[in-house]
Design an enzyme around this catalytic site. Structure first.
Site, mmCIF file in Angstrom:
data_model
loop_
_atom_site.group_PDB
_atom_site.id
_atom_site.type_symbol
_atom_site.label_atom_id
_atom_site.label_comp_id
_atom_site.label_asym_id
_atom_site.label_seq_id
_atom_site.Cartn_x
_atom_site.Cartn_y
_atom_site.Cartn_z
ATOM 1 N N ASN A 41 0.685 -1.120 -0.061
ATOM 2 C CA ASN A 41 0.070 -0.072 0.086
ATOM 3 C C ASN A 41 0.769 1.185 -0.073
ATOM 4 O O ASN A 41 1.926 1.175 0.458
ATOM 5 C CB ASN A 41 -0.906 0.076 1.297
ATOM 6 N N CYS A 42 0.150 2.346 -0.294
ATOM 7 C CA CYS A 42 0.844 3.771 -0.465
ATOM 8 C C CYS A 42 1.565 4.004 0.993
ATOM 9 O O CYS A 42 0.931 3.781 1.893
ATOM 10 C CB CYS A 42 -0.103 4.534 -0.825
ATOM 11 N N PRO A 43 2.811 4.410 0.739
ATOM 12 C CA PRO A 43 3.493 4.997 -0.267
ATOM 13 C C PRO A 43 4.625 4.080 -0.747
ATOM 14 O O PRO A 43 5.475 4.057 -1.675
ATOM 15 C CB PRO A 43 4.305 6.087 0.490
#
Length: 66
Positions: free
Chosen positions: A16-18
């Site tokens: 998941n981000c980042p």
């Protein structure tokens, strides 16, 4: 990671981000100029983050698929 006729495929699915952008940045810094890196990710924000990263850092986004 596996090599492909059109370049290297980097599997970032499940991150998941980042993390996809951070790992992409690191991997690109290790590659030769002009090399092609295909990124596979399940992060829904990657369709925004990766193009922005490329634009801000002088990389060319060749294509994007969902």
């Amino acid at each position: 990671m596996r090599s492909d006729v059109s370049g290297e495929v980097y599997d970032l699915r499940g991150l998941n981000c980042p993390m996809p952008v951070l790992k992409t940045r690191k991997r690109l810094s290790e590659m030769s100029a002009g090399a092609i890196l295909t990124i596979e990710t399940t992060d829904t924000l990657a369709v925004i983050d990766i193009p922005h990263f490329c634009q801000e850092n002088g990389h060319k986004l060749v294509s994007s698929e969902t």
